[in-house]
Design a protein around this motif. Sequence first.
Motif, PDB file in Angstrom:
ATOM      1  N   ALA A  64       0.820  -1.219   0.000  1.00  0.00           N
ATOM      2  CA  ALA A  64       0.000   0.000   0.000  1.00  0.00           C
ATOM      3  C   ALA A  64       0.850   1.264   0.000  1.00  0.00           C
ATOM      4  CB  ALA A  64      -0.922   0.005   1.221  1.00  0.00           C
ATOM      5  N   GLY A  65       2.091   1.150   0.472  1.00  0.00           N
ATOM      6  CA  GLY A  65       2.968   2.317   0.529  1.00  0.00           C
ATOM      7  C   GLY A  65       3.807   2.518  -0.713  1.00  0.00           C
ATOM      8  N   ALA A  66       3.611   1.684  -1.737  1.00  0.00           N
ATOM      9  CA  ALA A  66       4.375   1.840  -2.975  1.00  0.00           C
ATOM     10  C   ALA A  66       4.115   3.212  -3.579  1.00  0.00           C
ATOM     11  CB  ALA A  66       4.000   0.742  -3.960  1.00  0.00           C
ATOM     12  N   GLN A  67       5.171   3.816  -4.114  1.00  0.00           N
ATOM     13  CA  GLN A  67       5.054   5.140  -4.700  1.00  0.00           C
ATOM     14  C   GLN A  67       4.591   5.042  -6.154  1.00  0.00           C
ATOM     15  OE1 GLN A  67       5.482   8.119  -3.124  1.00  0.00           O
ATOM     16  NE2 GLN A  67       5.741   6.965  -1.231  1.00  0.00           N
ATOM     17  N   VAL A  68       3.589   5.826  -6.482  1.00  0.00           N
ATOM     18  CA  VAL A  68       3.057   5.839  -7.844  1.00  0.00           C
ATOM     19  C   VAL A  68       2.947   7.285  -8.303  1.00  0.00           C
ATOM     20  CG1 VAL A  68       1.794   3.683  -7.579  1.00  0.00           C
ATOM     21  CG2 VAL A  68       0.672   5.850  -7.039  1.00  0.00           C
ATOM     22  N   HIS A  69       2.723   7.458  -9.600  1.00  0.00           N
ATOM     23  CA  HIS A  69       2.619   8.781 -10.195  1.00  0.00           C
ATOM     24  C   HIS A  69       1.302   8.878 -10.954  1.00  0.00           C
ATOM     25  CE1 HIS A  69       3.558  12.203 -12.894  1.00  0.00           C
ATOM     26  NE2 HIS A  69       4.305  12.596 -11.884  1.00  0.00           N
ATOM     27  N   GLU A  70       0.822  10.106 -11.115  1.00  0.00           N
ATOM     28  CA  GLU A  70      -0.441  10.310 -11.821  1.00  0.00           C
ATOM     29  C   GLU A  70      -0.430   9.741 -13.236  1.00  0.00           C
ATOM     30  OE1 GLU A  70       1.146  12.538 -10.091  1.00  0.00           O
ATOM     31  OE2 GLU A  70      -0.209  13.667  -8.782  1.00  0.00           O
ATOM     32  N   SER A  71       0.757   9.628 -13.821  1.00  0.00           N
ATOM     33  CA  SER A  71       0.863   9.130 -15.193  1.00  0.00           C
ATOM     34  C   SER A  71       0.810   7.602 -15.279  1.00  0.00           C
ATOM     35  CB  SER A  71       2.163   9.622 -15.834  1.00  0.00           C
ATOM     36  OG  SER A  71       3.292   9.132 -15.124  1.00  0.00           O
ATOM     37  N   ASN A  72       0.912   6.911 -14.130  1.00  0.00           N
ATOM     38  CA  ASN A  72       0.833   5.449 -14.130  1.00  0.00           C
ATOM     39  C   ASN A  72      -0.588   4.986 -14.433  1.00  0.00           C
ATOM     40  OD1 ASN A  72       3.031   5.326 -11.238  1.00  0.00           O
ATOM     41  ND2 ASN A  72       3.569   5.245 -13.408  1.00  0.00           N
ATOM     42  N   CYS A  73      -0.692   3.804 -15.041  1.00  0.00           N
ATOM     43  CA  CYS A  73      -2.003   3.188 -15.260  1.00  0.00           C
ATOM     44  C   CYS A  73      -2.275   2.271 -14.081  1.00  0.00           C
ATOM     45  CB  CYS A  73      -2.032   2.402 -16.573  1.00  0.00           C
ATOM     46  SG  CYS A  73      -3.617   1.590 -16.884  1.00  0.00           S
ATOM     47  N   ILE A  74      -3.176   2.669 -13.222  1.00  0.00           N
ATOM     48  CA  ILE A  74      -3.477   1.923 -12.008  1.00  0.00           C
ATOM     49  C   ILE A  74      -4.886   1.364 -12.150  1.00  0.00           C
ATOM     50  CG2 ILE A  74      -3.732   2.079  -9.498  1.00  0.00           C
ATOM     51  CD1 ILE A  74      -1.692   4.395  -9.635  1.00  0.00           C
ATOM     52  N   VAL A  75      -4.988   0.031 -12.176  1.00  0.00           N
ATOM     53  CA  VAL A  75      -6.250  -0.639 -12.493  1.00  0.00           C
ATOM     54  C   VAL A  75      -6.839  -1.273 -11.244  1.00  0.00           C
ATOM     55  CG1 VAL A  75      -7.340  -2.471 -13.839  1.00  0.00           C
ATOM     56  CG2 VAL A  75      -5.551  -1.052 -14.875  1.00  0.00           C
ATOM     57  N   PHE A  76      -8.141  -1.024 -11.053  1.00  0.00           N
ATOM     58  CA  PHE A  76      -8.897  -1.624  -9.952  1.00  0.00           C
ATOM     59  C   PHE A  76     -10.305  -1.910 -10.464  1.00  0.00           C
ATOM     60  CE2 PHE A  76     -11.734  -0.717  -6.198  1.00  0.00           C
ATOM     61  CZ  PHE A  76     -11.512  -1.933  -5.561  1.00  0.00           C
ATOM     62  N   GLN A  77     -10.777  -3.129 -10.237  1.00  0.00           N
ATOM     63  CA  GLN A  77     -12.110  -3.565 -10.685  1.00  0.00           C
ATOM     64  C   GLN A  77     -12.305  -3.338 -12.182  1.00  0.00           C
ATOM     65  OE1 GLN A  77     -14.854  -1.510  -8.034  1.00  0.00           O
ATOM     66  NE2 GLN A  77     -14.762  -3.197  -6.536  1.00  0.00           N
ATOM     67  N   GLY A  78     -11.244  -3.643 -12.936  1.00  0.00           N
ATOM     68  CA  GLY A  78     -11.328  -3.615 -14.388  1.00  0.00           C
ATOM     69  C   GLY A  78     -11.202  -2.255 -15.038  1.00  0.00           C
ATOM     70  N   GLY A  79     -11.022  -1.210 -14.254  1.00  0.00           N
ATOM     71  CA  GLY A  79     -10.911   0.121 -14.840  1.00  0.00           C
ATOM     72  C   GLY A  79      -9.657   0.841 -14.395  1.00  0.00           C
ATOM     73  N   CYS A  80      -9.145   1.699 -15.281  1.00  0.00           N
ATOM     74  CA  CYS A  80      -7.957   2.502 -14.961  1.00  0.00           C
ATOM     75  C   CYS A  80      -8.404   3.695 -14.116  1.00  0.00           C
ATOM     76  CB  CYS A  80      -7.284   2.969 -16.247  1.00  0.00           C
ATOM     77  SG  CYS A  80      -5.676   3.742 -15.965  1.00  0.00           S
ATOM     78  N   LEU A  81      -7.882   3.787 -12.918  1.00  0.00           N
ATOM     79  CA  LEU A  81      -8.320   4.818 -11.986  1.00  0.00           C
ATOM     80  C   LEU A  81      -7.853   6.205 -12.408  1.00  0.00           C
ATOM     81  CD1 LEU A  81      -7.684   3.083  -8.536  1.00  0.00           C
ATOM     82  CD2 LEU A  81      -9.783   3.137  -9.892  1.00  0.00           C
ATOM     83  N   LYS A  82      -8.701   7.175 -12.164  1.00  0.00           N
ATOM     84  CA  LYS A  82      -8.361   8.570 -12.427  1.00  0.00           C
ATOM     85  C   LYS A  82      -8.641   9.364 -11.161  1.00  0.00           C
ATOM     86  CE  LYS A  82      -9.245  12.486 -15.479  1.00  0.00           C
ATOM     87  NZ  LYS A  82     -10.015  13.003 -16.643  1.00  0.00           N
ATOM     88  N   PRO A  83      -7.609   9.950 -10.556  1.00  0.00           N
ATOM     89  CA  PRO A  83      -7.827  10.660  -9.294  1.00  0.00           C
ATOM     90  C   PRO A  83      -8.651  11.929  -9.484  1.00  0.00           C
ATOM     91  CG  PRO A  83      -5.585  11.001 -10.077  1.00  0.00           C
ATOM     92  CD  PRO A  83      -6.199   9.975 -10.977  1.00  0.00           C
ATOM     93  N   ARG A  84      -9.399  12.274  -8.455  1.00  0.00           N
ATOM     94  CA  ARG A  84     -10.134  13.526  -8.471  1.00  0.00           C
ATOM     95  C   ARG A  84      -9.155  14.695  -8.529  1.00  0.00           C
ATOM     96  NH1 ARG A  84     -12.851  10.080  -5.057  1.00  0.00           N
ATOM     97  NH2 ARG A  84     -11.588  10.665  -3.250  1.00  0.00           N
ATOM     98  N   PRO A  85      -9.537  15.797  -9.156  1.00  0.00           N
ATOM     99  CA  PRO A  85      -8.626  16.957  -9.233  1.00  0.00           C
ATOM    100  C   PRO A  85      -8.253  17.452  -7.844  1.00  0.00           C
ATOM    101  CG  PRO A  85     -10.487  17.234 -10.729  1.00  0.00           C
ATOM    102  CD  PRO A  85     -10.805  16.048  -9.865  1.00  0.00           C
ATOM    103  N   PHE A  86      -7.038  17.961  -7.719  1.00  0.00           N
ATOM    104  CA  PHE A  86      -6.630  18.547  -6.454  1.00  0.00           C
ATOM    105  C   PHE A  86      -7.490  19.765  -6.138  1.00  0.00           C
ATOM    106  CE2 PHE A  86      -2.388  16.569  -7.459  1.00  0.00           C
ATOM    107  CZ  PHE A  86      -2.402  15.684  -6.392  1.00  0.00           C
ATOM    108  N   ARG A  87      -7.655  20.015  -4.844  1.00  0.00           N
ATOM    109  CA  ARG A  87      -8.443  21.155  -4.399  1.00  0.00           C
ATOM    110  C   ARG A  87      -7.557  22.106  -3.593  1.00  0.00           C
ATOM    111  NH1 ARG A  87     -12.979  17.991  -1.249  1.00  0.00           N
ATOM    112  NH2 ARG A  87     -11.172  16.647  -0.859  1.00  0.00           N
ATOM    113  N   TYR A  88      -7.836  23.388  -3.738  1.00  0.00           N
ATOM    114  CA  TYR A  88      -7.049  24.426  -3.068  1.00  0.00           C
ATOM    115  C   TYR A  88      -8.024  25.446  -2.482  1.00  0.00           C
ATOM    116  CZ  TYR A  88      -3.686  22.351  -6.307  1.00  0.00           C
ATOM    117  OH  TYR A  88      -2.918  21.471  -7.029  1.00  0.00           O
TER     118      TYR A  88
END
Length: 247
Positions: free
Chosen positions: A37-61
């Motif tokens: 769970a602590g592995a480092q990943v980047h927004e450009s990586n293809c991270i798949v869960f439940q058959g779909g490539c995850l897309k993070p919600r936009p950052f908020r400021y």
Amino acid sequence: MRLDKFVCKSTRLNREEAVVVIGAGKVAVNGSVVVDAGAQVHESNCIVFQGGCLKPRPFRYLLLNKPKNTLCSNVDGDHPSIFNLLDVEYPHELHIAGRLDADTTGLVLITDDGRWSFNVFNPKYHCQKVYRVRLRDSIEGEHKGEIDKQLVTRFKQGLELPGETKPTLPAKMAYVSEREVLLTISEGRYHQVKRMFATVGNRVVGLHRERVGSIECDVPCGEWRYLSDEEVEGFGFSPFSELDNRL
């Protein structure tokens, strides 16, 4: 960004649930199952869960005008948390950039972008913070209405605070009234403003942060707003330029 944080930011799972599904081998990064769970990943990586490539919600400021006797914390303590003033989804994903003491008021930045907040308050960028300071004792100089020039010089040269080996970075002081000044600093040591005035024999009785960088505290006390894209990018660095593998 940690893998579990990425999963949380891309789904409705909380941190504990994300750790479980990652440990069960249900998440793949660039085609390979990752169970750390602590592995480092980047927004450009293809991270798949439940058959779909995850897309993070936009950052908020967010910008909040912090009231007195509230805590820069995600949870209540001796005083209520400033998070009680927010009406946003996923508040647990947010953190406070540049905390203020409970009795200090004014501008607080809140975000879920760790790299951005790190850079905003990273001393190497010399981001200026402006505080309105009310003092116990008068600081008028020889002529009424003028701030003590010797004191201005001492703050500009840097002060040696008790228990520290390096003097403070140059600070700029502007006169408001005999017991009130605007102080501009570019670092954020522990209780720095209060300790600086204590060092010169005075005492802070009221402290309000008016500005961070080019961002003004322009909302009423206790209220908040989202930062514009121009404000987010206006600190002189790219929010995605550093620390890709640290947060």
